[in-house]
Design a protein around this motif. Sequence first.
Motif, short mmCIF file in Angstrom:
data_model
loop_
_atom_site.label_atom_id
_atom_site.label_comp_id
_atom_site.label_asym_id
_atom_site.label_seq_id
_atom_site.Cartn_x
_atom_site.Cartn_y
_atom_site.Cartn_z
N LEU A 42 0.84 -1.21 0.00
CA LEU A 42 0.00 0.00 0.00
C LEU A 42 0.87 1.26 0.00
O LEU A 42 0.57 2.23 -0.70
CB LEU A 42 -0.94 -0.01 1.21
N ARG A 43 1.95 1.22 0.78
CA ARG A 43 2.84 2.39 0.84
C ARG A 43 3.48 2.67 -0.53
O ARG A 43 3.49 3.80 -1.01
CB ARG A 43 3.94 2.18 1.89
N ASP A 87 -7.34 0.17 7.73
CA ASP A 87 -6.62 1.12 8.59
C ASP A 87 -5.24 1.46 8.03
O ASP A 87 -4.79 2.60 8.10
CB ASP A 87 -6.46 0.55 10.01
N GLU A 88 -4.56 0.45 7.48
CA GLU A 88 -3.23 0.70 6.89
C GLU A 88 -3.35 1.70 5.74
O GLU A 88 -2.55 2.62 5.62
CB GLU A 88 -2.62 -0.60 6.35
N GLY A 129 -2.67 7.66 4.00
CA GLY A 129 -3.18 8.91 3.41
C GLY A 129 -4.23 8.70 2.34
O GLY A 129 -4.66 9.65 1.69
N LEU A 130 -4.64 7.43 2.15
CA LEU A 130 -5.67 7.13 1.16
C LEU A 130 -7.04 7.14 1.84
O LEU A 130 -7.14 6.91 3.05
CB LEU A 130 -5.42 5.75 0.54
N GLY A 146 -9.02 6.45 -2.70
CA GLY A 146 -8.73 7.70 -3.38
C GLY A 146 -7.56 8.41 -2.72
O GLY A 146 -7.43 8.39 -1.49
N ARG A 147 -6.70 9.02 -3.54
CA ARG A 147 -5.62 9.85 -2.98
C ARG A 147 -6.07 11.31 -3.05
O ARG A 147 -6.38 11.81 -4.14
CB ARG A 147 -4.33 9.65 -3.78
N PRO A 148 -6.13 11.97 -1.89
CA PRO A 148 -6.59 13.36 -1.89
C PRO A 148 -5.76 14.25 -2.82
O PRO A 148 -4.56 13.99 -3.03
CB PRO A 148 -6.43 13.79 -0.42
N VAL A 149 -6.39 15.31 -3.30
CA VAL A 149 -5.72 16.21 -4.27
C VAL A 149 -4.56 16.95 -3.61
O VAL A 149 -3.47 17.06 -4.18
CB VAL A 149 -6.75 17.22 -4.83
N GLY A 150 -4.79 17.46 -2.39
CA GLY A 150 -3.74 18.31 -1.80
C GLY A 150 -2.91 17.60 -0.78
O GLY A 150 -3.18 16.50 -0.38
#
Length: 248
Positions: A121-122, A170-171, A176-177, A244-248
């Motif tokens: 995941l990382r 949780d991981e 940050g996803l 999803g990876r946030p935009v900012g």
Amino acid sequence: MTEHDGPARYGHLDCNSPIAAWRFERHVEECAAASPGTIVDIGCGWGELLQRITERVPGARAYGIDSDVALLERGRAGAARRGLDSRLEFVEYQGRDWSEPADLVISIGAAHAFGTAAEALRELYGLVRPGGRLLFGDGVWNRVPDEAELAAMWPGTTLQDWLSLPDLVDEAVAIGLRPLRVEAVEQSEWDDFESQFLADKEVWLLANSGHPKAAEVREQADAHRDWWLRGHRGLMGFAYLTLGRPVG
Ligand SMILES: C[S@@+](CC[C@H](N)C(=O)[O-])C[C@H]1O[C@@H](n2cnc3c(N)ncnc32)[C@H](O)[C@@H]1O
């Protein structure tokens, strides 16, 4: 491999992970609806999902990454049949060496290419462009097995090989996803997968019982069936996380 040499490999499977046709189609629809400009599938096998998504997103440029040359060839043939070969490339590569980010990153059943699920995941997070998505699939424990149950699974299986579904999510969140969809397959999807995996050997054995390799193939099929029915059946699930990876 011809029928004379021995059973085919993955000849009865549309893709190489447990998944029902309806769930597969929903992945295709949801991934395509996000209109990714670039797609990469790490550990794609022959990339049936990748082909189907690429087909639905006419402008997308896609890469299927795998270390198995024969599976990549099957992927290339499929892409050519679908007229996708100018924008879908199957590349022989070690998954963890791929560094080109994409709007949609897929990795299903291939976490071991990176190490543990958390390590996968990382690494995969780093490949997702901000605002993009990761579709991640991996085994999960339905409950913690005891020593005897572990011993009945594939040789070498340890408790550390998989997380529980909540721990896996949780991981992803800790990295940050954000989870857009969390799902785990039904037992019938595992059973279909294992049956179709074994069907290459079983169908071949029915037609080739006197073949010099028949005893070896029968032994492999019987051992695999034991790891499934006396081993992981009911203990292991398989999760699909749309992240999803946030935009900012
Ligand atoms: C269980 S299969 C899943 C294939 C595909 N994602 C699917 O769902 O149909 C795992 C795939 O990971 C690939 N793989 C394993 N280790 C790898 C590595 N280090 N680099 C690239 N691919 C790898 C295998 O060759 C295999 O095709």
